[in-house]
Design an enzyme around this catalytic site. Structure first.
Site, PDB file in Angstrom:
ATOM      1  N   LYS A 171       0.852  -1.182   0.000  1.00  0.00           N
ATOM      2  CA  LYS A 171       0.000   0.000   0.000  1.00  0.00           C
ATOM      3  C   LYS A 171       0.891   1.236   0.000  1.00  0.00           C
ATOM      4  O   LYS A 171       1.733   1.415   0.888  1.00  0.00           O
ATOM      5  CB  LYS A 171      -0.909   0.006   1.223  1.00  0.00           C
ATOM      6  CG  LYS A 171      -1.753   1.275   1.318  1.00  0.00           C
ATOM      7  CD  LYS A 171      -2.782   1.199   2.413  1.00  0.00           C
ATOM      8  CE  LYS A 171      -3.540   2.507   2.515  1.00  0.00           C
ATOM      9  NZ  LYS A 171      -4.581   2.466   3.540  1.00  0.00           N
ATOM     10  N   LYS A 175      -2.230  -1.514  -3.733  1.00  0.00           N
ATOM     11  CA  LYS A 175      -3.086  -0.332  -3.660  1.00  0.00           C
ATOM     12  C   LYS A 175      -2.243   0.927  -3.746  1.00  0.00           C
ATOM     13  O   LYS A 175      -1.254   1.013  -3.018  1.00  0.00           O
ATOM     14  CB  LYS A 175      -3.844  -0.365  -2.332  1.00  0.00           C
ATOM     15  CG  LYS A 175      -4.720   0.833  -2.087  1.00  0.00           C
ATOM     16  CD  LYS A 175      -5.330   0.762  -0.713  1.00  0.00           C
ATOM     17  CE  LYS A 175      -6.105   2.025  -0.452  1.00  0.00           C
ATOM     18  NZ  LYS A 175      -6.631   2.072   0.873  1.00  0.00           N
TER      19      LYS A 175
END
Ligand code: PBG
Length: 341
Positions: free
Chosen positions: A212, A265
């Site tokens: 992320k 992400k």
């Protein structure tokens, strides 16, 4: 299926000889369908949804046209609909009132908290849909960080993990099918797995936000939850956009700690990372088509600058082509409707 273009004849007197003509396989819609390498289906989609306290209300998020914060009663109706359309899973994010926030995010593991109540209600109303809960402190903290902050503004890792563990266990107790740590603290997947097992929740899955990145694309989501960090940024825990090998390290750690699914992400600016991760694991790979990616498409479409449906499908297909098995996307309902036709 009908083709927009006339089907070329199989003979063409104007042609010379050429061994390879890749256009042969593009000549008819049926054939294009048959040789298509990547297929986007409703089974790939996970729908992130925002829940707030109250009754019979929904508020559109101004930077995410078409996305709403719902009160539980309306959320349940929406979920019943999207399940009917074939969407198999929702990822829940709570809008927590300011009075319930504190420095430590204690509300996050309240057994009667908004998320916990919502999970219970969904599991009663639409038991077949998979409920994924977010494990991170930011919606619950006054400062908006995903961790506990010391007096110097440093985000403390291990005390944060202790809270994340309590949060994950309380979500499992409420009936969550899958917990999704999105905080990027070190060691949290292993700690959560251990605690879930110790409490008997051996079948509750972990969807790890493994790679992320500290991204500008989260802006509209932070508007939706009113969760933007009140000071500093998230760069001491979320990854640097410039790094790719580090993503492989994060993924390897999460797998070693017991993740069932790993996630990259954001998605669109990180398609290369999705591919690398896919080539480095046998686990399913998820990609998060985040709020800023959604907002860009919506904004351009509202201006009449792009064909919205085409661009949505092209974008999500690119994520699958890059290697994503699952896509968290605010377009889930729209895409389910498009694919149902
Ligand atoms: C925070 C969290 C964020 C998102 C999901 N979980 C934002 C952040 O890290 O600040 C972003 C999702 C999106 O932009 O759609 N734990």
């Amino acid at each position: 299926m009908s083709s927009e273009n006339p089907t070329p004849n199989n003979t063409d007197k104007s042609a010379t000889t050429l061994i390879h003509r890749p256009r042969r396989l593009r000549g008819t819609a049926t054939l294009r369908r048959m040789v298509q390498e990547t297929t986007l289906t409703v089974d790939d989609l996970i729908y992130p949804m925002f829940v707030m306290e109250g009754e019979d209300q929904k508020f559109e998020i101004s930077s995410m046209p078409g996305c709403y914060r719902y009160t539980l009663d309306l959320l349940l109706k929406e979920i019943a609909q999207v399940y009917q359309l074939g969407v198999g899973a929702v990822a829940l994010f709570p809008v927590v009132r300011e009075v319930k926030k504190d420095d430590l995010g204690c509300e996050s593991y309240n057994p009667e908290g908004l998320v916990q109540q919502t999970v219970k209600a969904i599991k009663q109303a639409v038991p077949e849909i998979l409920v994924i809960t977010d494990v991170a402190l930011d919606p619950f903290t006054t400062h908006g960080h995903d961790g506990i902050v010391d007096e110097n503004g440093v985000i403390l890792n291990d005390p944060t993990v202790e809270v994340l563990v309590k949060m994950a266990v309380s979500q499992a107790a409420a009936g969550a099918d899958m917990v999704a740590p999105s905080d990027m603290m070190d060691g949290r997947v292993g700690a959560i797995r251990k605690a879930l097992d110790a409490e008997g929740y051996i079948n509750v899955r972990i969807l790890a936000y493994s790679a992320k990145y500290a991204s500008g694309y989260y802006g509209p989501f932070r508007d939706a939850l009113d969760s933007a960090p009140r000071f500093g940024d998230k760069k001491t825990y979320q990854m640097d956009a410039a790094n790719a090998r580090e993503a492989i390290k994060e993924v390897a750690l999460d797998i070693a700690e017991g993740a069932d699914i790993v996630m990259v992400k954001p998605a669109l600016a990180y398609l290369d990372i999705i591919r690398r991760v896919k080539d480095n694991t046998h686990l399913p790979v998820a990609a998060y088509n985040v709020s800023g990616e959604y907002a860009m498409i919506k904004a351009a479409a509202q201006n009449g600058w792009i064909d919205e449906k085409k661009v949505i499908l092209e974008t999500l297909t690119s994520m699958k082509r890059a290697g994503a098995d699952l896509i968290l996307t605010y377009f889930a309902k729209e895409v389910a409707l498009m694919l149902a036709k």
